[in-house]
Write a protein that holds these residues in place. Structure first.
Motif, PDB file in Angstrom:
ATOM      1  N   HIS A 234      31.150  51.698  34.340  1.00 59.84           N
ATOM      2  CA  HIS A 234      31.146  52.213  35.707  1.00 59.84           C
ATOM      3  C   HIS A 234      29.793  51.943  36.370  1.00 59.84           C
ATOM      4  O   HIS A 234      29.714  51.470  37.512  1.00 59.84           O
ATOM      5  CB  HIS A 234      31.457  53.709  35.673  1.00 59.84           C
ATOM      6  CG  HIS A 234      31.619  54.353  37.017  1.00 59.84           C
ATOM      7  ND1 HIS A 234      30.567  54.964  37.669  1.00 59.84           N
ATOM      8  CD2 HIS A 234      32.699  54.497  37.821  1.00 59.84           C
ATOM      9  CE1 HIS A 234      30.999  55.456  38.819  1.00 59.84           C
ATOM     10  NE2 HIS A 234      32.279  55.180  38.946  1.00 59.84           N
TER      11      HIS A 234
ATOM     12  N   LEU B  81      29.297  48.060  36.934  1.00 58.42           N
ATOM     13  CA  LEU B  81      30.134  47.502  37.991  1.00 58.42           C
ATOM     14  C   LEU B  81      29.608  47.870  39.375  1.00 58.42           C
ATOM     15  O   LEU B  81      29.775  47.116  40.332  1.00 58.42           O
ATOM     16  CB  LEU B  81      31.575  47.999  37.825  1.00 58.42           C
ATOM     17  CG  LEU B  81      32.686  47.071  38.330  1.00 58.42           C
ATOM     18  CD1 LEU B  81      32.677  45.776  37.542  1.00 58.42           C
ATOM     19  CD2 LEU B  81      34.038  47.745  38.206  1.00 58.42           C
ATOM     20  N   ARG B  82      28.958  49.014  39.484  1.00 53.23           N
ATOM     21  CA  ARG B  82      28.454  49.464  40.783  1.00 53.23           C
ATOM     22  C   ARG B  82      27.008  49.033  41.030  1.00 53.23           C
ATOM     23  O   ARG B  82      26.431  49.350  42.065  1.00 53.23           O
ATOM     24  CB  ARG B  82      28.576  50.986  40.885  1.00 53.23           C
ATOM     25  CG  ARG B  82      30.021  51.475  40.736  1.00 53.23           C
ATOM     26  CD  ARG B  82      30.131  52.972  40.874  1.00 53.23           C
ATOM     27  NE  ARG B  82      29.998  53.399  42.256  1.00 53.23           N
ATOM     28  CZ  ARG B  82      30.019  54.679  42.644  1.00 53.23           C
ATOM     29  NH1 ARG B  82      30.163  55.636  41.757  1.00 53.23           N
ATOM     30  NH2 ARG B  82      29.893  54.990  43.918  1.00 53.23           N
ATOM     31  N   SER B  83      26.433  48.315  40.071  1.00 52.91           N
ATOM     32  CA  SER B  83      25.040  47.881  40.208  1.00 52.91           C
ATOM     33  C   SER B  83      24.954  46.571  40.993  1.00 52.91           C
ATOM     34  O   SER B  83      25.953  45.882  41.208  1.00 52.91           O
ATOM     35  CB  SER B  83      24.409  47.677  38.825  1.00 52.91           C
ATOM     36  OG  SER B  83      25.002  46.557  38.177  1.00 52.91           O
ATOM     37  N   GLU B  84      23.742  46.214  41.380  1.00 55.72           N
ATOM     38  CA  GLU B  84      23.531  44.965  42.120  1.00 55.72           C
ATOM     39  C   GLU B  84      23.740  43.734  41.235  1.00 55.72           C
ATOM     40  O   GLU B  84      23.951  42.628  41.742  1.00 55.72           O
ATOM     41  CB  GLU B  84      22.110  44.952  42.703  1.00 55.72           C
ATOM     42  CG  GLU B  84      21.892  45.994  43.803  1.00 55.72           C
ATOM     43  CD  GLU B  84      20.508  45.915  44.401  1.00 55.72           C
ATOM     44  OE1 GLU B  84      19.728  45.049  43.952  1.00 55.72           O
ATOM     45  OE2 GLU B  84      20.189  46.717  45.302  1.00 55.72           O
TER      46      GLU B  84
ATOM     47  N   ALA C 269      26.210  43.261  39.237  1.00 54.97           N
ATOM     48  CA  ALA C 269      27.632  43.019  38.978  1.00 54.97           C
ATOM     49  C   ALA C 269      28.018  41.632  39.493  1.00 54.97           C
ATOM     50  O   ALA C 269      27.628  41.240  40.591  1.00 54.97           O
ATOM     51  CB  ALA C 269      28.481  44.088  39.651  1.00 54.97           C
TER      52      ALA C 269
ATOM     53  N   ASP D 103      37.023  54.608  42.362  1.00 53.16           N
ATOM     54  CA  ASP D 103      35.773  53.839  42.309  1.00 53.16           C
ATOM     55  C   ASP D 103      36.009  52.450  41.724  1.00 53.16           C
ATOM     56  O   ASP D 103      35.556  51.432  42.276  1.00 53.16           O
ATOM     57  CB  ASP D 103      34.733  54.567  41.452  1.00 53.16           C
ATOM     58  CG  ASP D 103      34.177  55.802  42.129  1.00 53.16           C
ATOM     59  OD1 ASP D 103      34.399  55.972  43.339  1.00 53.16           O
ATOM     60  OD2 ASP D 103      33.520  56.608  41.428  1.00 53.16           O
ATOM     61  N   PHE D 104      36.707  52.396  40.588  1.00 46.94           N
ATOM     62  CA  PHE D 104      36.959  51.108  39.946  1.00 46.94           C
ATOM     63  C   PHE D 104      37.807  50.199  40.834  1.00 46.94           C
ATOM     64  O   PHE D 104      37.512  49.009  41.009  1.00 46.94           O
ATOM     65  CB  PHE D 104      37.667  51.315  38.603  1.00 46.94           C
ATOM     66  CG  PHE D 104      36.743  51.678  37.474  1.00 46.94           C
ATOM     67  CD1 PHE D 104      35.612  50.921  37.217  1.00 46.94           C
ATOM     68  CD2 PHE D 104      37.008  52.762  36.657  1.00 46.94           C
ATOM     69  CE1 PHE D 104      34.751  51.244  36.171  1.00 46.94           C
ATOM     70  CE2 PHE D 104      36.161  53.092  35.615  1.00 46.94           C
ATOM     71  CZ  PHE D 104      35.029  52.337  35.368  1.00 46.94           C
TER      72      PHE D 104
ATOM     73  N   GLU E 208      38.235  50.174  44.118  1.00 44.34           N
ATOM     74  CA  GLU E 208      37.539  49.703  45.319  1.00 44.34           C
ATOM     75  C   GLU E 208      36.423  48.722  44.972  1.00 44.34           C
ATOM     76  O   GLU E 208      36.193  47.742  45.695  1.00 44.34           O
ATOM     77  CB  GLU E 208      36.981  50.901  46.091  1.00 44.34           C
ATOM     78  CG  GLU E 208      38.087  51.776  46.693  1.00 44.34           C
ATOM     79  CD  GLU E 208      37.544  52.955  47.480  1.00 44.34           C
ATOM     80  OE1 GLU E 208      36.320  53.229  47.378  1.00 44.34           O
ATOM     81  OE2 GLU E 208      38.338  53.610  48.187  1.00 44.34           O
ATOM     82  N   ARG E 209      35.732  48.972  43.845  1.00 42.43           N
ATOM     83  CA  ARG E 209      34.618  48.084  43.484  1.00 42.43           C
ATOM     84  C   ARG E 209      35.124  46.715  43.027  1.00 42.43           C
ATOM     85  O   ARG E 209      34.532  45.688  43.362  1.00 42.43           O
ATOM     86  CB  ARG E 209      33.780  48.736  42.385  1.00 42.43           C
ATOM     87  CG  ARG E 209      32.512  47.956  42.032  1.00 42.43           C
ATOM     88  CD  ARG E 209      31.631  47.732  43.240  1.00 42.43           C
ATOM     89  NE  ARG E 209      30.354  47.108  42.874  1.00 42.43           N
ATOM     90  CZ  ARG E 209      29.591  46.427  43.706  1.00 42.43           C
ATOM     91  NH1 ARG E 209      29.952  46.290  44.976  1.00 42.43           N
ATOM     92  NH2 ARG E 209      28.447  45.905  43.285  1.00 42.43           N
TER      93      ARG E 209
ATOM     94  N   GLU F 233      35.780  44.874  46.165  1.00 40.89           N
ATOM     95  CA  GLU F 233      34.533  44.491  46.822  1.00 40.89           C
ATOM     96  C   GLU F 233      33.915  43.256  46.174  1.00 40.89           C
ATOM     97  O   GLU F 233      33.266  42.445  46.845  1.00 40.89           O
ATOM     98  CB  GLU F 233      33.525  45.644  46.763  1.00 40.89           C
ATOM     99  CG  GLU F 233      33.869  46.806  47.684  1.00 40.89           C
ATOM    100  CD  GLU F 233      32.948  48.003  47.452  1.00 40.89           C
ATOM    101  OE1 GLU F 233      32.014  47.873  46.626  1.00 40.89           O
ATOM    102  OE2 GLU F 233      33.168  49.053  48.083  1.00 40.89           O
ATOM    103  N   LEU F 234      34.107  43.104  44.867  1.00 41.39           N
ATOM    104  CA  LEU F 234      33.523  41.985  44.140  1.00 41.39           C
ATOM    105  C   LEU F 234      34.411  40.743  44.177  1.00 41.39           C
ATOM    106  O   LEU F 234      34.138  39.759  43.491  1.00 41.39           O
ATOM    107  CB  LEU F 234      33.241  42.391  42.688  1.00 41.39           C
ATOM    108  CG  LEU F 234      32.164  43.477  42.512  1.00 41.39           C
ATOM    109  CD1 LEU F 234      32.125  43.964  41.069  1.00 41.39           C
ATOM    110  CD2 LEU F 234      30.798  42.963  42.941  1.00 41.39           C
TER     111      LEU F 234
END
Length: 602
Positions: free
Chosen positions: A121, A124-127, A129, A156-157, A159-160, A163-164
């Motif tokens: 988690h 995946l939310r870090s820069e 990723a 969260d998972f 949407e992220r 986003e990626l």
């Protein structure tokens, strides 16, 4: 010699059931008249191409893992090639090379990921990723809508990933506590999407491969007789267990009531291990049911639909089948349709106001406050959820108490909105007498076990009823003759009346099984002292134990205690390693990944 019957592979040949079945089928094809495989050089059966799928799960109590493995078995029948991985054991960087991912995760506490999913988690939310443009994914969340951050980890998972740059195989599904049916709908939609990616099977040579009699290859060749021998009692079919003992662990002067409950598993066939939990199906307070019926304007014997589609009298439906103790917005919305009360219109228009209103209330409150009258039982029960079982950590080792499970249950009672409020299952259990029965099932928690190494050290933090699994751990290690040292941190309010299992702990200390016991009774002195304070006081030795390979366990309240203990753990490592908080963060991550930092929190 006749060539019309197939030769069989001898029973003592060095093959497993699946290999023997394939070889027998091949031989049958080779020696059967007219078979295309009977001529030299005939091609062997071509295996159909399969589509690889990665199934990742993040689980706190085992539901996500169980579901992931079940879906993997079903996926094999869909010509898929699934691999199942616990997120605790998954290298986050590998996500960049995945093509198809099914992610199943729970959420706990204040919308947090389960412990096993924390590292993934965070990554995946870090820069750092990576781009995931080559990934097709879908997410299934397991949660509880009574909590404000319902399924936040799954959201969260989902949407992220998007986003990626990843694309959705199917839309995410967010399940409530009764997750089986929505999970099945999700699974079907996923298989439908994946089927479009599945290559057509290559035509084979006509050689048939018969299944082994009485075995299912997708179940690992397990004989049918063995599957039938499995316990018949589970969550869907709970066992009516007999109560053996029900006593208050607190002494006179305590403001709490924590009960020690012993339950017989009889001839159920149910088994458990130290670290597992027991699911209990409660019934609602008959007094509350009577009040709701009286206020609703409906007769108590009015025919009422049950969650399974059958019909029962209204009293029975509310007593045993529906959750009437937690008010939710759908019930308020139903009340608004039956009453034009200004209060309901305000609540529907303002989500925050609705959240504040329903907190701590049950369904009786809006009915009585605005005198809502129901036209039929359907109107009353339609917005209600099914009454769910509650799960309690088992407080006994099966090696010490054969055929029994012990529970440590805190009876929940409080005052709110002008009246007394009762926890459903805790008060149900508190009201049972020996020889009465309750419906139970065993909930396996494979991620929370005492050390298997007989010489390994173990540190446990379990204030209040959080001591339950550690009573089981101590009994287990004693019964197995393990020599590893055991250190327990226990806390509560007052030592004179809230020292749960004091005599037993003293006995285990005398026997040398419990090496150290540090207590924190918050109200025995002017300043409040908690278990995390005792950890700091013994920080150097605590760190030395970790360095020597000790495993660290925490059980109890997720929102406060577990967070404070986790903070203390990081601070102790940072201080006594003399390497700072960044090092401590990596150290704790290592403990988690090597299954030496385990939590049973709620």
């Amino acid at each position: 010699m006749s060539m019309t019957s197939a030769p069989f592979i001898p029973e003592n040949a060095p093959f497993n059931n699946e290999q023997r079945a394939w070889l027998n089928g091949l031989m049958a094809g080779l020696f059967s008249p007219g078979s295309s495989a009977s001529s030299p050089g005939a091609p062997a059966a071509a295996a159909p191409a399969t589509v690889p799928v990665t199934i990742l799960f993040g689980s706190q109590t085992g539901n996500s893992e169980t579901l992931a493995r079940k879906i993997a078995k079903l996926a094999k029948k869909q010509n898929l090639s699934p691999s199942v991985t616990d997120l605790a054991e998954y290298s986050p960087e590998n996500i960049a090379s995945e093509e198809r991912v099914l992610l199943i995760t729970s959420t706990y506490g204040d919308g947090e990921p389960p412990d096993s999913a924390k590292a993934f988690h965070t990554f995946l939310r870090s820069e750092s990723a990576p781009s995931l443009e080559n990934l097709a994914f879908t997410v299934l969340g397991l949660g509880d809508s009574s909590y404000p951050d319902f399924n936040q980890c799954a959201i969260d998972f989902d949407e992220r990933f998007a986003e990626l740059g990843a694309r959705r195989l199917s839309e995410r599904v967010l399940c409530d506590v009764d997750f089986e049916k929505p999970a099945e709908v999700w699974q079907k939609s996923v298989f439908k999407a994946l089927s479009a990616m599945t290559p057509e099977p290559t035509k084979d040579s006509g050689v048939s491969v018969p299944a082994v009699a009485g075995a299912d290859p997708d179940e690992g060749g397990e004989p049918e007789e063995a599957r039938k021998a499995a316990p018949a009692f589970d969550k869907k079919h709970p066992y009516p267990a007999r109560l053996l003992c029900n006593r208050n662990l607190n002494r006179k002067g305590s403001g709490k009531e924590n009960r020690h409950i012993e339950i017989s598993l009889g001839q159920s066939g149910l088994t458990h291990e130290a670290g597992d939990a027991l699911g209990v199906y409660p019934s609602n307070s008959p007094r509350l049911v009577d009040k709701i019926i009286a206020a609703s304007g409906l007769p108590e014997d009015a025919p009422t639909p049950l969650p399974d589609g059958s019909i029962a009298p209204l009293f029975e439906a509310l007593r045993f089948h529906y959750d009437i103790n937690r008010l939710a917005s759908p019930f308020v919305e139903t009340c608004a349709r039956l009453s034009k009360a200004e209060l309901f219109q305000k609540l529907i228009a303002d989500k925050e106001l609705m959240k504040t209103y329903i907190d701590g209330r049950n369904i009786l409150d809006p009915i009585t406050e605005e005198k809502v009258v129901f036209d039929s039982t359907e109107w009353l029960i339609a917005p209600l959820k099914k009454l769910q079982p509650r799960v309690y950590s088992i407080a006994s080792s099966p090696l010490a108490h054969e055929g029994e499970v012990h529970l440590t249950v805190g009876t929940v009672r409080w005052e709110a909105h002008g009246g007394a409020r009762l926890g459903v299952c805790s008060n149900y259990l508190a009201g049972l007498s020996p020889d009465e029965h309750c419906r139970v099932f065993v909930h396996s928690n494979k991620t929370f076990r005492p050390p298997s190494d007989a010489g390994a050290r173990m540190i446990m933090v379990g204030p209040g009823t959080g001591i339950a699994p550690f009573r089981a751990f101590i009994e287990e290690r004693a019964a197995r003759g393990h020599t590893g040292e055991n250190w327990l941190f226990f806390g509560d309010r007052k030592s004179a009346c809230d020292f749960l299992y004091e005599d037993e702990l003293a006995f285990w200390q005398k026997k040398g099984v419990l090496t150290r016991l540090d207590t924190a009774f918050s109200r025995d002195q002017p300043e409040k002292i908690y278990v995390q304070d005792r950890m700091h006081e013994n920080g150097k030795e605590f760190y030395d134990w970790l360095e020597s390979g000790a495993s660290f366990y925490v059980c109890g309240d997720a929102s406060r205690m577990a967070k404070d203990v986790d903070t203390a753990l990081h601070e102790i490592i940072a201080e006594h390693s003399k390497k700072g908080l960044e090092y401590a963060t990596d150290y704790v991550k290592f403990l988690r990944n090597t299954k030496r930092y385990l939590r049973d929190v709620y």
